[in-house]
Scaffold this active site. Structure first.
Site, mmCIF file in Angstrom:
data_model
loop_
_atom_site.group_PDB
_atom_site.id
_atom_site.type_symbol
_atom_site.label_atom_id
_atom_site.label_comp_id
_atom_site.label_asym_id
_atom_site.label_seq_id
_atom_site.Cartn_x
_atom_site.Cartn_y
_atom_site.Cartn_z
ATOM 1 N N SER A 145 0.847 -1.194 0.000
ATOM 2 C CA SER A 145 0.000 0.000 0.000
ATOM 3 C C SER A 145 0.878 1.238 0.000
ATOM 4 O O SER A 145 2.039 1.193 0.460
ATOM 5 C CB SER A 145 -0.893 0.005 1.249
ATOM 6 O OG SER A 145 -1.516 1.257 1.422
ATOM 7 N N TYR A 158 -1.536 -0.882 10.112
ATOM 8 C CA TYR A 158 -1.714 -1.239 8.705
ATOM 9 C C TYR A 158 -0.513 -0.785 7.874
ATOM 10 O O TYR A 158 0.053 -1.569 7.107
ATOM 11 C CB TYR A 158 -2.996 -0.591 8.189
ATOM 12 C CG TYR A 158 -3.314 -0.895 6.740
ATOM 13 C CD1 TYR A 158 -3.955 -2.077 6.385
ATOM 14 C CD2 TYR A 158 -2.988 0.011 5.725
ATOM 15 C CE1 TYR A 158 -4.257 -2.351 5.055
ATOM 16 C CE2 TYR A 158 -3.290 -0.260 4.400
ATOM 17 C CZ TYR A 158 -3.924 -1.439 4.071
ATOM 18 O OH TYR A 158 -4.212 -1.710 2.760
#
Length: 287
Positions: A145, A158
């Protein structure tokens, strides 16, 4: 038909990016194994693949659980006899985990642990049990990401797990390159999955648009096109890399988004003396 006669296993393929990748690889000839912790979602993706393109197998699996991963690999080989592409796409985006990944001083450590269990441990377990069955020309793609590449005021678990996945990608590429197995990662920004469309307000979408260099947001199919390329023989000389797909969001300094959002002279947003609205006579800004 770049994947004719080949078999692809995609985790987190019950929806969103994973589902789009399953459909894309199947459309190009692959038999696809759909793995997802949500059995119903996995079955629905498999139904779509079978209806539109060809062979698919749904396998409910929690990738953080080693026996489940071992069973997933066994079922893949029993059904199709080989494995050519592994896409580690599973992540936890649920309200009770991702939704509680906020300020570190108040974080429940279980949120941190669960995030890493799926994103990083899950990828490791899949590689551990997949590589022995993969031969020359096989490819592994990990979904990281842009959160791995920048800081933010929330979602530290995350972003940190996705950053670790970038490093993990290099290690896998280095360890198994001599076997002809490639490993790359993708780093998407905002992708307009069904979930994203549901949770994002008009104002949030406008903010993201201001951050991008390109006018259009990324769709799951855009990410699937990149995954298909990296998994194909056309990318045979690419390994150990992380490819960003974010419409240019991380390619520029923040002032671009600030100027675009405010539609003001750059100095109007923050003047020479640090006071908003102070515009110097030159009307220029520092580079």
């Amino acid at each position: 038909m770049r994947f004719a006669g080949r078999v692809a296993l995609i985790t987190g393929a019950g929806s969103g990016i994973g589902r789009a990748c399953a459909l894309r690889l199947a459309a190009e000839g692959a038999a696809v194994v759909i793995a997802d912790v949500n059995a119903r979602s996995a079955e629905e993706t498999a139904r779509l693949v079978t209806k539109e393109h060809g062979s698919a197998l749904a396998v409910p699996a929690d990738v953080s659980d080693e026996p489940a991963v071992r069973s997933m690999m066994t079922r893949t080989l029993e059904a199709f006899g080989r494995l050519d592409v592994l896409h580690n796409n599973a992540a936890v985006l649920s309200r009770d985990v991702y939704g509680r990944d906020l300020d570190l001083t108040d974080m429940d450590v279980d949120v941190w642990d669960r995030t890493f269990q799926v994103s990083l441990r899950g990828a490791m377990l899949c590689v551990k049990h997949a590589v022995p069955h993969m031969g020359p020309g096989a490819a592994i793609v990990n979904t990281s990401s842009v959160s791995a590449l920048v800081g933010d005021t929330d979602h530290a678990a995350y972003g940190s797990a996705k950053a670790a996945l970038v490093s993990f990608t290099r290690y896998v590429a280095t360890m198994y390159g001599d076997r002809g197995i490639r490993c790359n990662a993708i780093a998407p920004g905002l992708v307009l999955t069904d979930i994203a469309r549901h949770v994002m307000t008009t104002d949030m979408l406008a903010e993201k648009a201001a951050e991008r260099l390109l006018p259009d947001p990324c769709e799951p199919e855009d990410v699937a096109a990149l995954v298909a390329f990296l998994a194909s023989s056309e990318a045979r000389c690419i390994t150990g890399q992380t490819i960003v797909i974010d419409g240019g969001t991380t390619a520029h300094r923040p002032e671009h988004a600030i100027r675009k959002a405010s539609a003001l002279d750059p100095w109007a947003a923050c003047g020479r003396d640090g006071r908003p609205g102070h515009t110097p006579p030159s009307g220029r800004y520092l580079r």
